[in-house]
Design a protein around this motif. Structure first.
Motif, PDB file in Angstrom:
ATOM      1  N   PRO A 100     -31.481 -16.177  20.101  1.00  0.00           N
ATOM      2  CA  PRO A 100     -31.910 -14.773  20.019  1.00  0.00           C
ATOM      3  C   PRO A 100     -33.232 -14.604  19.257  1.00  0.00           C
ATOM      4  O   PRO A 100     -34.028 -13.728  19.583  1.00  0.00           O
ATOM      5  CB  PRO A 100     -30.770 -14.075  19.262  1.00  0.00           C
ATOM      6  CG  PRO A 100     -29.627 -15.005  19.341  1.00  0.00           C
ATOM      7  CD  PRO A 100     -30.175 -16.388  19.449  1.00  0.00           C
ATOM      8  N   VAL A 101     -33.457 -15.447  18.246  1.00  0.00           N
ATOM      9  CA  VAL A 101     -34.713 -15.369  17.469  1.00  0.00           C
ATOM     10  C   VAL A 101     -35.884 -15.745  18.370  1.00  0.00           C
ATOM     11  O   VAL A 101     -36.920 -15.065  18.406  1.00  0.00           O
ATOM     12  CB  VAL A 101     -34.661 -16.302  16.230  1.00  0.00           C
ATOM     13  CG1 VAL A 101     -36.015 -16.372  15.531  1.00  0.00           C
ATOM     14  CG2 VAL A 101     -33.596 -15.824  15.244  1.00  0.00           C
ATOM     15  N   LEU A 102     -35.715 -16.837  19.125  1.00  0.00           N
ATOM     16  CA  LEU A 102     -36.776 -17.268  20.044  1.00  0.00           C
ATOM     17  C   LEU A 102     -37.050 -16.213  21.104  1.00  0.00           C
ATOM     18  O   LEU A 102     -38.195 -15.936  21.439  1.00  0.00           O
ATOM     19  CB  LEU A 102     -36.369 -18.569  20.738  1.00  0.00           C
ATOM     20  CG  LEU A 102     -36.759 -19.860  20.038  1.00  0.00           C
ATOM     21  CD1 LEU A 102     -36.254 -21.048  20.840  1.00  0.00           C
ATOM     22  CD2 LEU A 102     -38.265 -19.978  19.864  1.00  0.00           C
ATOM     23  N   LEU A 103     -35.991 -15.621  21.628  1.00  0.00           N
ATOM     24  CA  LEU A 103     -36.144 -14.613  22.676  1.00  0.00           C
ATOM     25  C   LEU A 103     -36.924 -13.409  22.135  1.00  0.00           C
ATOM     26  O   LEU A 103     -37.872 -12.938  22.767  1.00  0.00           O
ATOM     27  CB  LEU A 103     -34.764 -14.190  23.192  1.00  0.00           C
ATOM     28  CG  LEU A 103     -34.746 -13.310  24.440  1.00  0.00           C
ATOM     29  CD1 LEU A 103     -35.432 -13.996  25.610  1.00  0.00           C
ATOM     30  CD2 LEU A 103     -33.316 -12.952  24.820  1.00  0.00           C
ATOM     31  N   GLY A 104     -36.531 -12.942  20.939  1.00  0.00           N
ATOM     32  CA  GLY A 104     -37.225 -11.795  20.333  1.00  0.00           C
ATOM     33  C   GLY A 104     -38.683 -12.112  20.034  1.00  0.00           C
ATOM     34  O   GLY A 104     -39.590 -11.318  20.316  1.00  0.00           O
ATOM     35  N   SER A 105     -38.919 -13.312  19.497  1.00  0.00           N
ATOM     36  CA  SER A 105     -40.271 -13.694  19.095  1.00  0.00           C
ATOM     37  C   SER A 105     -41.200 -13.836  20.304  1.00  0.00           C
ATOM     38  O   SER A 105     -42.333 -13.362  20.301  1.00  0.00           O
ATOM     39  CB  SER A 105     -40.200 -15.015  18.326  1.00  0.00           C
ATOM     40  OG  SER A 105     -41.396 -15.271  17.666  1.00  0.00           O
TER      41      SER A 105
END
Length: 448
Positions: free
Chosen positions: A154-159
């Motif tokens: 989720p962090v990668l997707l948001g970033s």
């Protein structure tokens, strides 16, 4: 089983829509096969998206997905497979049917030893974006996700989503520099979260929970050596808990929420004890505060009283692991420049020592003989490693190299110039990779 896998994929496809499903597939597979090429990931993504598009459509034959995924596994096992190469593929291909598919799906590359993504200049970004927006987005997703493959999904997707939104907005703006500046400030928290969580999860995946707890404990002990074991151990255990709950979680805000709660605990426990922590903890942005604490260099070693080593009985007792950890904690706070890679190696040695001796008929004799050797070899080794990292952080690079060359020449006066040059390169390579607080654990373990 088959239905569950199909249902899971089709549910994701319907909820996300084709484009978002495709984006997520690029990120997930770039993370998973972080050593795969852009072309290999591209082949895999096209096949997966096509399978979902065809077999998740209303009215699709129920056997469509199973047949399609079987064809995909056959292709993976062919000699000229276009998908990312993996040493475990041959083993999976010796199975048949669902077992083969599940085996192939579970394969993943070890993470890259260093995060290699370098962001181009704003001008270069816009140039590439204007040339081919889709190719630009795909290549960025691949490079970013394979570089930060240990950051939670989720962090990668948001970033990545906010980055691509920034590029598409600012490259058509009448004033791109001002637009980029404003957007980068807004993305700062998310960028820091990506870098930090990649670092935390890389270490957690390389070390496991207990060793990660010790590594974090030792790092705090070196930054604030006046704090006691009792003060710092709960904070280290808290950090390990964040990693174990959030590194593999698909909950959208797990890492951000838990990491910020953890930072608040570190600040309330330590900021009144040390001016440097006070400085890091005064900001309103907890993510920046956390990053500031991580980047603090070690404090100078204080004058601390002599410590008594744990007895054989204590090392093999019920709390033996805790006694060993406390002993290494005392070593870390007395040698603030000793790098994580060396401390992690010593942690392994203590574990091995306890494992080999505590199960024997006569643990004391076994421990005494091994301790004698450790007492002779450990102090000079620790001193050497501490000095190397201390000089690396205090001197300019050329001064550092000169100092290492001189000490090697004194230590080995009979060595040939070629041998001295080899040793020098080895020491310099170790220092430049492993004396820093964000040293990559797997790479440095091999260099110790």
């Amino acid at each position: 089983g088959k239905a569950y896998v199909r249902e899971k994929v089709c549910q994701e496809y319907r909820i996300l829509g084709k484009e978002n499903f495709r984006t997520l597939t690029i990120i997930a597979n770039s993370r998973k096969y972080s050593n795969g090429t852009f072309e290999q990931i591209g082949h895999l993504v096209r096949e997966i998206v096509s399978l979902a598009e065809t077999c998740c459509a209303d009215g699709a034959d129920p056997s469509c997905y199973d047949a399609g995924s079987t064809a995909l596994s056959v292709k993976s096992c062919s000699a000229d497979s276009p998908f990312p190469a993996h040493p475990g593929t041959a083993e999976c291909c010796s199975h048949e049917g669902l077992e083969r598919k599940l085996c192939l799906a579970a394969l993943r590359h070890p993470p890259r030893l260093l995060a290699e993504y370098l962001q181009p200049s704003d001008r270069e970004l816009c140039q590439a974006f204007r040339q081919d927006p889709r190719e630009f987005a795909d290549r960025f997703l691949y490079e970013y996700a394979s570089s930060y493959s240990q950051a939670p999904l989720p962090v990668l997707l948001g970033s990545t989503t906010t980055f691509l939104s920034m590029v598409s907005t600012c490259c058509i703006s009448p004033t791109p520099p001002a637009c980029f500046l404003k957007e980068k400030l807004e993305r700062r928290t998310l960028s820091l979260l990506t870098v930090t969580s990649n670092r935390i999860c890389s270490r957690f995946s390389a070390y496991g929970k207990d060793k990660f707890t010790f590594s974090y404990l030792a790092s705090l002990a070196q930054k604030i050596p006046a704090a006691s074991f009792e003060d710092l151990l709960p904070l280290a255990e808290g950090a390990a808990e964040v990693a174990s709950q959030c590194c593999d979680s698909v909950a959208e805000d797990c890492m951000q929420k838990k990491l910020l709660e953890h930072t608040a605990k570190v600040c309330s426990a330590l900021s009144f004890r040390d001016g440097r922590f006070t400085g890091c903890c005064t900001g309103k942005n907890l993510m920046e505060n956390h990053f500031c604490i991580l980047a603090l260099p070690p404090a100078p070693a204080p004058k601390l009283p002599e410590v008594s080593e744990p007895t054989n009985k204590e090392l093999c007792g019920k709390e033996g692991a805790l006694r060993a950890t406390r002993s290494l904690f005392e070593l870390a706070r007395r040698h603030p420049s000793l790098p994580d890679a060396i401390l992690a190696k010593l942690y392994d040695s203590f574990e091995k020592l306890r494992g080999e001796c505590c199960s024997t008929k006569d643990p004391s004799t076994c421990l005494d003989s091994k301790r004698k050797r450790m007492e002779a070899e450990l102090p000079p080794f620790v001193e050497k490693a501490s000095q190397l990292c201390r000089e690396y952080t205090e001197l300019t690079f050329l001064e550092f190299k000169k100092s290492v060359r001189q000490s090697l020449a004194q230590a080995e006066p009979m060595a040939s110039p070629a041998r001295l040059e080899h040793l020098l390169e080895q020491r310099v390579s170790f220092a430049s990779s492993c004396c820093l607080p964000d040293a990559p654990p797997l790479l440095c373990a091999s260099k110790v």
